[in-house]
Write an enzyme that holds these catalytic residues in place. Structure first.
Site, PDB file in Angstrom:
ATOM      1  N   THR A   1      -7.473 -11.278  -6.034  1.00  0.00           N
ATOM      2  CA  THR A   1      -6.566 -12.157  -4.919  1.00  0.00           C
ATOM      3  C   THR A   1      -6.835 -11.441  -3.693  1.00  0.00           C
ATOM      4  O   THR A   1      -7.432 -10.857  -3.495  1.00  0.00           O
ATOM      5  CB  THR A   1      -5.439 -11.563  -5.890  1.00  0.00           C
ATOM      6  OG1 THR A   1      -4.760 -10.532  -5.915  1.00  0.00           O
ATOM      7  CG2 THR A   1      -5.019 -12.296  -7.085  1.00  0.00           C
TER       8      THR A   1
ATOM      9  N   VAL B   1      -7.965  -7.595 -10.385  1.00  0.00           N
ATOM     10  CA  VAL B   1      -8.140  -9.638 -10.025  1.00  0.00           C
ATOM     11  C   VAL B   1      -8.264  -9.571  -9.308  1.00  0.00           C
ATOM     12  O   VAL B   1      -7.474  -8.921  -7.682  1.00  0.00           O
ATOM     13  CB  VAL B   1      -6.296 -10.483 -10.863  1.00  0.00           C
ATOM     14  CG1 VAL B   1      -6.136 -11.764 -11.015  1.00  0.00           C
ATOM     15  CG2 VAL B   1      -6.104  -9.460 -12.030  1.00  0.00           C
TER      16      VAL B   1
ATOM     17  N   TYR C   1       0.664   4.135  -6.018  1.00  0.00           N
ATOM     18  CA  TYR C   1       0.366   2.825  -6.948  1.00  0.00           C
ATOM     19  C   TYR C   1       0.580   2.714  -8.260  1.00  0.00           C
ATOM     20  O   TYR C   1       1.868   2.219  -9.003  1.00  0.00           O
ATOM     21  CB  TYR C   1      -0.389   1.807  -6.619  1.00  0.00           C
ATOM     22  CG  TYR C   1      -0.756   0.604  -6.866  1.00  0.00           C
ATOM     23  CD1 TYR C   1       0.572  -0.229  -6.729  1.00  0.00           C
ATOM     24  CD2 TYR C   1      -1.636   0.335  -8.071  1.00  0.00           C
ATOM     25  CE1 TYR C   1       0.023  -1.757  -7.276  1.00  0.00           C
ATOM     26  CE2 TYR C   1      -1.696  -1.049  -8.721  1.00  0.00           C
ATOM     27  CZ  TYR C   1      -0.937  -1.825  -8.317  1.00  0.00           C
ATOM     28  OH  TYR C   1      -0.816  -3.175  -9.063  1.00  0.00           O
TER      29      TYR C   1
ATOM     30  N   GLY D   1      -5.968  -5.767 -15.664  1.00  0.00           N
ATOM     31  CA  GLY D   1      -6.727  -4.839 -14.935  1.00  0.00           C
ATOM     32  C   GLY D   1      -7.563  -5.536 -13.324  1.00  0.00           C
ATOM     33  O   GLY D   1      -6.657  -5.894 -12.609  1.00  0.00           O
TER      34      GLY D   1
ATOM     35  N   PHE E   1      -4.758  -8.825  -3.180  1.00  0.00           N
ATOM     36  CA  PHE E   1      -4.730  -7.768  -4.208  1.00  0.00           C
ATOM     37  C   PHE E   1      -5.200  -6.338  -2.858  1.00  0.00           C
ATOM     38  O   PHE E   1      -4.447  -5.478  -2.002  1.00  0.00           O
ATOM     39  CB  PHE E   1      -4.578  -7.588  -4.864  1.00  0.00           C
ATOM     40  CG  PHE E   1      -3.664  -6.200  -5.657  1.00  0.00           C
ATOM     41  CD1 PHE E   1      -2.862  -5.937  -5.650  1.00  0.00           C
ATOM     42  CD2 PHE E   1      -5.281  -5.136  -5.937  1.00  0.00           C
ATOM     43  CE1 PHE E   1      -2.531  -4.279  -6.901  1.00  0.00           C
ATOM     44  CE2 PHE E   1      -4.651  -3.517  -6.269  1.00  0.00           C
ATOM     45  CZ  PHE E   1      -3.319  -3.922  -6.480  1.00  0.00           C
TER      46      PHE E   1
ATOM     47  N   ALA F   1       5.475 -15.878  -5.036  1.00  0.00           N
ATOM     48  CA  ALA F   1       4.761 -17.002  -5.380  1.00  0.00           C
ATOM     49  C   ALA F   1       3.618 -17.520  -4.440  1.00  0.00           C
ATOM     50  O   ALA F   1       3.141 -18.866  -4.348  1.00  0.00           O
ATOM     51  CB  ALA F   1       5.397 -17.755  -5.748  1.00  0.00           C
TER      52      ALA F   1
ATOM     53  N   VAL G   1      11.247  -8.990  -0.957  1.00  0.00           N
ATOM     54  CA  VAL G   1      12.451  -8.653  -2.128  1.00  0.00           C
ATOM     55  C   VAL G   1      12.702  -6.606  -2.436  1.00  0.00           C
ATOM     56  O   VAL G   1      14.039  -6.324  -2.289  1.00  0.00           O
ATOM     57  CB  VAL G   1      11.670  -8.569  -3.058  1.00  0.00           C
ATOM     58  CG1 VAL G   1      10.782  -9.769  -4.158  1.00  0.00           C
ATOM     59  CG2 VAL G   1      10.461  -6.923  -2.846  1.00  0.00           C
TER      60      VAL G   1
HETATM   61  P1  NDP Z   1      -1.055 -10.983  -3.861  1.00  0.00           P
HETATM   62  O1  NDP Z   1      -0.843  -9.941  -2.380  1.00  0.00           O
HETATM   63  O2  NDP Z   1      -2.365 -12.000  -4.056  1.00  0.00           O
HETATM   64  O3  NDP Z   1       0.362 -10.994  -4.208  1.00  0.00           O
HETATM   65  C1  NDP Z   1       1.693 -10.842  -3.706  1.00  0.00           C
HETATM   66  C2  NDP Z   1       2.645 -11.272  -3.590  1.00  0.00           C
HETATM   67  O4  NDP Z   1       4.163 -10.243  -3.600  1.00  0.00           O
HETATM   68  C3  NDP Z   1       2.429 -12.601  -2.423  1.00  0.00           C
HETATM   69  O5  NDP Z   1       3.118 -13.908  -3.218  1.00  0.00           O
HETATM   70  C4  NDP Z   1       3.120 -11.583  -1.659  1.00  0.00           C
HETATM   71  O6  NDP Z   1       4.247 -12.706  -0.516  1.00  0.00           O
HETATM   72  C5  NDP Z   1       4.654 -11.023  -2.583  1.00  0.00           C
HETATM   73  N1  NDP Z   1       5.493  -9.612  -1.493  1.00  0.00           N
HETATM   74  C6  NDP Z   1       4.429  -8.681  -1.090  1.00  0.00           C
HETATM   75  N2  NDP Z   1       5.583  -7.916  -0.859  1.00  0.00           N
HETATM   76  C7  NDP Z   1       6.608  -8.791  -1.091  1.00  0.00           C
HETATM   77  C8  NDP Z   1       7.895  -8.298  -0.439  1.00  0.00           C
HETATM   78  N3  NDP Z   1       8.841  -7.418   0.617  1.00  0.00           N
HETATM   79  N4  NDP Z   1       8.619  -9.679  -0.943  1.00  0.00           N
HETATM   80  C9  NDP Z   1       8.520 -10.301  -1.514  1.00  0.00           C
HETATM   81  N5  NDP Z   1       7.640 -10.984  -1.892  1.00  0.00           N
HETATM   82  C10 NDP Z   1       6.682  -9.637  -0.784  1.00  0.00           C
HETATM   83  O7  NDP Z   1      -1.667  -9.949  -4.899  1.00  0.00           O
HETATM   84  P2  NDP Z   1      -1.301 -10.460  -6.775  1.00  0.00           P
HETATM   85  O8  NDP Z   1      -1.555 -11.335  -6.306  1.00  0.00           O
HETATM   86  O9  NDP Z   1      -3.197  -9.792  -7.191  1.00  0.00           O
HETATM   87  O10 NDP Z   1      -0.204  -9.442  -7.226  1.00  0.00           O
HETATM   88  C11 NDP Z   1       0.492  -9.818  -7.786  1.00  0.00           C
HETATM   89  C12 NDP Z   1       0.701  -8.733  -9.412  1.00  0.00           C
HETATM   90  O11 NDP Z   1      -0.264  -7.866  -9.291  1.00  0.00           O
HETATM   91  C13 NDP Z   1       0.948  -7.111  -7.924  1.00  0.00           C
HETATM   92  O12 NDP Z   1       2.329  -6.619  -8.701  1.00  0.00           O
HETATM   93  C14 NDP Z   1       0.289  -6.418  -8.522  1.00  0.00           C
HETATM   94  O13 NDP Z   1       0.312  -5.153  -8.204  1.00  0.00           O
HETATM   95  C15 NDP Z   1      -0.026  -7.070  -9.516  1.00  0.00           C
HETATM   96  N6  NDP Z   1      -1.751  -7.070 -10.483  1.00  0.00           N
HETATM   97  C16 NDP Z   1      -2.373  -7.028  -9.562  1.00  0.00           C
HETATM   98  C17 NDP Z   1      -3.556  -7.090 -10.253  1.00  0.00           C
HETATM   99  C18 NDP Z   1      -4.755  -7.522  -9.449  1.00  0.00           C
HETATM  100  O14 NDP Z   1      -5.848  -7.053  -9.298  1.00  0.00           O
HETATM  101  N7  NDP Z   1      -5.082  -8.234  -8.320  1.00  0.00           N
HETATM  102  C19 NDP Z   1      -4.141  -6.481 -11.057  1.00  0.00           C
HETATM  103  C20 NDP Z   1      -2.783  -5.757 -12.104  1.00  0.00           C
HETATM  104  C21 NDP Z   1      -1.273  -6.047 -11.366  1.00  0.00           C
HETATM  105  P3  NDP Z   1       4.531 -12.742   0.781  1.00  0.00           P
HETATM  106  O15 NDP Z   1       3.551 -11.722   1.454  1.00  0.00           O
HETATM  107  O16 NDP Z   1       4.427 -13.968   1.044  1.00  0.00           O
HETATM  108  O17 NDP Z   1       5.726 -12.340   0.999  1.00  0.00           O
HETATM  109  C1  8X3 Z   2      -4.136  -3.747  -9.676  1.00  0.00           C
HETATM  110  C2  8X3 Z   2      -4.982  -3.241 -10.400  1.00  0.00           C
HETATM  111  O1  8X3 Z   2      -7.520  -1.236 -10.748  1.00  0.00           O
HETATM  112  O2  8X3 Z   2      -6.792  -2.111  -8.373  1.00  0.00           O
HETATM  113  O3  8X3 Z   2      -3.056  -2.925 -10.368  1.00  0.00           O
HETATM  114  O4  8X3 Z   2      -4.892  -0.418  -9.700  1.00  0.00           O
HETATM  115  S1  8X3 Z   2      -5.857  -1.983 -10.149  1.00  0.00           S
END
Ligand code: NDP
Ligand code: 8X3
Length: 250
Positions: free
Chosen positions: A186, A184, A151, A182, A188, A10, A59
């Site tokens: 962020t 997003v 991944y 797809g 990421f 979050a 986690v």
């Molecule tokens: P962000 O990097 O912005 O957010 C990731 C979040 O995961 C952070 O809040 C981080 O919090 C938390 N996190 C990472 N590692 C840990 C850990 N070891 N323990 C606890 N918390 C953890 O990425 P997104 O918001 O994009 O990603 C969120 C989800 O969406 C992921 O599962 C990602 O795979 C998925 N997703 C993302 C896409 C994209 O294109 N962005 C597309 C599809 C899916 P903190 O570092 O504070 O622990």
């Molecule tokens: C995140 C989407 O296409 O970057 O899950 O892998 S992608």
């Protein structure tokens, strides 16, 4: 009746946007993440809208995860909605050049971490015969793209776990949903490329999804009537038509 949601990851991106969306709807929140300062900043902002509790744990750490969830105060103990969102990609390399530490990290967070959190929360849902689990998968859980190998494997696993949960938890009236975005915009890609400036180019030349777009969909899924379960939803930015095809302006 007011619901309580626990959201992992979050502190940024989709998880943070979901926290804001849920808060606007008056859902009580348990916000989780490792970056404690961010947790507190978000808590301060959302306290104006709803009741918020934060849990600071990794986690990947089984003991920390179970202890954190067991530590919840009485008014947060009953969790109605679990959003398993914490996760990331680490690296983008052909399989023969992949970094084993990256593989461990992705499997430990995206798959094992999701399972630990779920295991700590599901028993109270089965006991109450109610609950909703939202697993954040990915388009990478539907397709494998070049260099995405591990991944993509973790997100395929999230989808398989989601299907398994739905089968096993259905007799208890628990809904299980996979939301699969797809691209997003962020943090990421900053995480995937470890801060390398290449991460700036990932979302250039097209309009990527925003975290809020996904948060809106998550709220839509949790706000359906009792007899409706969104089982599995794939959402792309309009410019994207599969994992490898994105229309970009030159
Ligand atoms: P962000 O990097 O912005 O957010 C990731 C979040 O995961 C952070 O809040 C981080 O919090 C938390 N996190 C990472 N590692 C840990 C850990 N070891 N323990 C606890 N918390 C953890 O990425 P997104 O918001 O994009 O990603 C969120 C989800 O969406 C992921 O599962 C990602 O795979 C998925 N997703 C993302 C896409 C994209 O294109 N962005 C597309 C599809 C899916 P903190 O570092 O504070 O622990
Ligand atoms: C995140 C989407 O296409 O970057 O899950 O892998 S992608």
């Amino acid at each position: 009746m007011t619901k309580t949601a626990l959201i992992t990851g979050a502190t940024s991106g989709i998880g943070e946007a979901t926290a804001y969306e849920f808060a606007k709807q008056g859902i009580h929140l348990i916000l989780c993440g490792r970056r404690v300062e961010r947790l507190h900043t978000i808590e301060e902002a959302l306290k104006k809208l709803t009741v918020v509790h934060t849990l600071n744990f990794d986690v990947r750490n089984k003991q920390q995860t179970f202890e954190a969830i067991a530590s919840l105060p009485e008014n947060f103990k009953n969790i109605d909605i679990l959003v398993n969102n914490a996760g990331n990609a680490h690296g983008l390399d052909p399989i023969h050049e992949g970094d084993i530490d990256d593989w461990d990290t992705m499997i430990d967070i995206n798959v094992k971490g999701l399972l630990y959190v779920s295991k700590a929360i599901i028993p109270q849902m089965t006991e109450r015969h109610s609950g909703h689990i939202i697993n954040i998968g990915s388009s990478a859980g539907k397709e494998v793209y070049p260099k995405g190998n591990v991944y993509c494997a973790t997100k395929h696993a999230v989808l398989a776990i989601t299907k398994g949960m739905r089968l096993d938890l259905n007799p208890y009236g628990i809904k299980v949903t996979a939301i699969n975005p797809g691209m997003v915009k962020t943090e990421f890609s900053q995480v995937r490329f470890k801060g390398d400036p290449i991460s700036d180019s990932v979302y250039k030349g097209f309009k990527a999804l925003e975290a809020k777009d996904v948060a809106d969909i998550i709220y839509f899924a949790v706000s359906r009537p009792a007899h409706v379960n969104i089982a599995d939803l794939l959402v792309y930015p309009t410019a994207q038509s599969n994992s490898t095809t994105v229309l970009k302006e030159q």
